[in-house]
Design a protein around this motif. Sequence first.
Motif, short mmCIF file in Angstrom:
data_model
loop_
_atom_site.label_atom_id
_atom_site.label_comp_id
_atom_site.label_asym_id
_atom_site.label_seq_id
_atom_site.Cartn_x
_atom_site.Cartn_y
_atom_site.Cartn_z
N VAL A 128 -71.76 -30.43 -45.73
CA VAL A 128 -72.93 -30.25 -46.58
C VAL A 128 -72.45 -29.66 -47.90
CG1 VAL A 128 -75.20 -29.19 -46.83
CG2 VAL A 128 -74.39 -29.88 -44.57
N SER A 129 -72.74 -30.35 -49.00
CA SER A 129 -72.24 -29.92 -50.30
C SER A 129 -72.72 -28.53 -50.68
CB SER A 129 -72.65 -30.93 -51.38
OG SER A 129 -74.06 -31.05 -51.43
N ASN A 130 -73.89 -28.16 -50.19
CA ASN A 130 -74.46 -26.84 -50.49
C ASN A 130 -75.25 -26.40 -49.28
OD1 ASN A 130 -75.80 -24.59 -51.43
ND2 ASN A 130 -76.35 -25.50 -53.40
N ASP A 131 -74.93 -25.21 -48.76
CA ASP A 131 -75.60 -24.73 -47.55
C ASP A 131 -77.11 -24.61 -47.72
OD1 ASP A 131 -73.24 -24.62 -46.20
OD2 ASP A 131 -72.86 -22.50 -46.62
N SER A 132 -77.55 -24.50 -48.96
CA SER A 132 -79.00 -24.39 -49.22
C SER A 132 -79.61 -25.74 -49.57
CB SER A 132 -79.25 -23.39 -50.35
OG SER A 132 -78.64 -23.83 -51.56
N ALA A 133 -78.85 -26.84 -49.37
CA ALA A 133 -79.37 -28.17 -49.69
C ALA A 133 -80.61 -28.46 -48.86
CB ALA A 133 -78.30 -29.22 -49.42
N GLN A 134 -81.64 -29.00 -49.53
CA GLN A 134 -82.92 -29.21 -48.88
C GLN A 134 -83.44 -30.61 -49.16
OE1 GLN A 134 -85.23 -26.03 -50.61
NE2 GLN A 134 -84.72 -24.60 -48.97
N VAL A 135 -84.35 -31.05 -48.31
CA VAL A 135 -85.03 -32.31 -48.50
C VAL A 135 -86.48 -32.14 -48.07
CG1 VAL A 135 -84.43 -33.19 -46.21
CG2 VAL A 135 -84.95 -34.78 -48.04
N VAL A 136 -87.38 -32.78 -48.79
CA VAL A 136 -88.81 -32.73 -48.45
C VAL A 136 -89.10 -33.93 -47.56
CG1 VAL A 136 -91.17 -32.75 -49.32
CG2 VAL A 136 -89.38 -31.54 -50.59
N ALA A 137 -89.40 -33.67 -46.28
CA ALA A 137 -89.59 -34.76 -45.32
C ALA A 137 -90.33 -34.25 -44.10
CB ALA A 137 -88.24 -35.35 -44.92
N ASP A 138 -90.66 -35.17 -43.20
CA ASP A 138 -91.26 -34.83 -41.91
C ASP A 138 -90.11 -34.50 -40.96
OD1 ASP A 138 -92.14 -35.34 -39.12
OD2 ASP A 138 -94.05 -35.80 -40.09
N ARG A 139 -90.08 -33.25 -40.47
CA ARG A 139 -88.92 -32.80 -39.68
C ARG A 139 -88.76 -33.61 -38.40
NH1 ARG A 139 -85.61 -28.32 -39.60
NH2 ARG A 139 -84.52 -28.06 -37.62
N SER A 140 -89.86 -33.86 -37.69
CA SER A 140 -89.75 -34.59 -36.43
C SER A 140 -89.22 -36.00 -36.66
CB SER A 140 -91.10 -34.62 -35.71
OG SER A 140 -92.06 -35.32 -36.49
N MET A 141 -89.68 -36.65 -37.75
CA MET A 141 -89.18 -38.00 -38.04
C MET A 141 -87.71 -37.97 -38.42
SD MET A 141 -92.21 -40.03 -40.07
CE MET A 141 -93.74 -40.48 -39.24
N MET A 142 -87.30 -36.96 -39.20
CA MET A 142 -85.90 -36.86 -39.58
C MET A 142 -85.02 -36.62 -38.35
SD MET A 142 -85.51 -37.43 -42.78
CE MET A 142 -86.81 -38.65 -42.53
N GLU A 143 -85.50 -35.79 -37.43
CA GLU A 143 -84.75 -35.56 -36.20
C GLU A 143 -84.63 -36.85 -35.39
OE1 GLU A 143 -86.72 -32.41 -34.18
OE2 GLU A 143 -85.71 -30.81 -35.32
N GLN A 144 -85.75 -37.61 -35.31
CA GLN A 144 -85.73 -38.85 -34.55
C GLN A 144 -84.75 -39.85 -35.16
OE1 GLN A 144 -87.48 -39.46 -31.59
NE2 GLN A 144 -86.02 -41.17 -31.60
N ILE A 145 -84.74 -39.96 -36.49
CA ILE A 145 -83.82 -40.89 -37.15
C ILE A 145 -82.37 -40.49 -36.87
CG2 ILE A 145 -83.00 -41.71 -39.39
CD1 ILE A 145 -85.88 -41.40 -40.42
N LEU A 146 -82.07 -39.19 -37.04
CA LEU A 146 -80.69 -38.74 -36.82
C LEU A 146 -80.27 -38.88 -35.37
CD1 LEU A 146 -80.64 -35.60 -39.14
CD2 LEU A 146 -79.39 -37.73 -39.48
N LEU A 147 -81.19 -38.63 -34.44
CA LEU A 147 -80.87 -38.80 -33.02
C LEU A 147 -80.55 -40.27 -32.71
CD1 LEU A 147 -83.53 -36.47 -31.33
CD2 LEU A 147 -81.05 -36.13 -31.39
#
Length: 428
Positions: free
Chosen positions: A314-333
């Motif tokens: 991760v280029s920056n430990d504080s890097a953030q994204v505005v998204a739906d967490r459950s959907m992002m988890e599902q995509i990454l899984l």
Amino acid sequence: MAACVVWMRDYLIIFNILGLLVIQVALLVRSLNMLNNDLESFFDAMRSNDSSLLFTHRKKNSAFIGLYQQLENINKNIQQIKIDNQNQNQFFKVLVEHVGVGLIAFNSEGKVTLYNRAASEMLHKTHLFRISELDNIQPGLSTILEELQPSEQRLVSLYRHQELLQLSFKSTWIKILDEQIKLVSLQNIKNELDEKELESWQKLIRVLTHELMNSAGPMSSTIATLNEFITTADGKPKEVAELTDEMVEDIATGLHILEERSIGMVEFVTRFRNLTILPKPTFATINIAELFAAIKVLMNEKLNQRSIEVEIKVSNDSAQVVADRSMMEQILLNLVSNAIYALEETETPRIWLIARLDENKQPVVIVADNGKGIAEELQDKIFIPFFTTRNDGSGIGLSLSRQMMRLHGGTLTMTSTPGEMTVFTMKW
């Protein structure tokens, strides 16, 4: 007396010398004034873009013949530069009018400085003087162009004279002198989209046909076998007494097979229906490093079973994204699960979870593995619903993941080198 004569002679000489000096000074002043006037005329002509000024009459008897010759050379060079610029401008004008891509340029005040023929034909508007006039074609169209950022692409559906246009807009900034000019290109990609849509439908139909035939074939064969058990050769039902215990057992087995296949078909249709009905994402600010850590914990058992190393960058430990967490988890899984499957025959299996910013300071999330990769002939099929290369796969994970990214206004793409690496990239 002799002294007086000598004095008078010297006086006349001095007087003549002074007279000649005065005349020479006067002639010099006159020449300098003429030169000064000629230089002023020359520079005035340059400011007025007048390159017709000549000094032929000055060069004949002037002491500054070399200077006048240089001025005429400069004048000729400027004339040639003007001719070259005119030819170049004419070339670019013809080029701009000839290209099939629409071009619109306007300044910060909304005044249109360029509007070529292709744009006029696409928008069915002969003249465009201010960018706000585009709202007469479709409300809000001028706002889209004004807010369009460089390297950003927007697709706009536009109805003109009962014809649907799918216009792709791109923009860039050009600085001319002290004025900022925004250049927007527009291209009708309806035919390309129609071709892609038809191709997608054909691929989907092939996959659906394959899946349905996998169930319909065994079901049809089983029904034919059961029909042989309970009917005579002429198609009449058999008496119950004619059925043996073995036949009843086979009928029960056949009915169980039909039940399983019918349940499988219902599940298949349900999965297909779920692909078309997705909830709206609930947006929140997500720390990407924490999201990666959570995914690693969730998949820890499978990763340890196969001795797969996961490297988080991760280029920056504080890097953030505005998204739906459950959907992002599902995509990454889904992506990590696919990576684990691709690493089954790899000696030193490794998965990379990477987060960085692109050139526009937008977040990019990457899931990569050093597995067997995806064959080139299959790479354009992996996002088709129900297409899978896994024996235990449903074929909806990647298609579902791409749809969820689209709900976020983003994209999910894949590149793969067979036998080396596969990279999935999520962009917002």
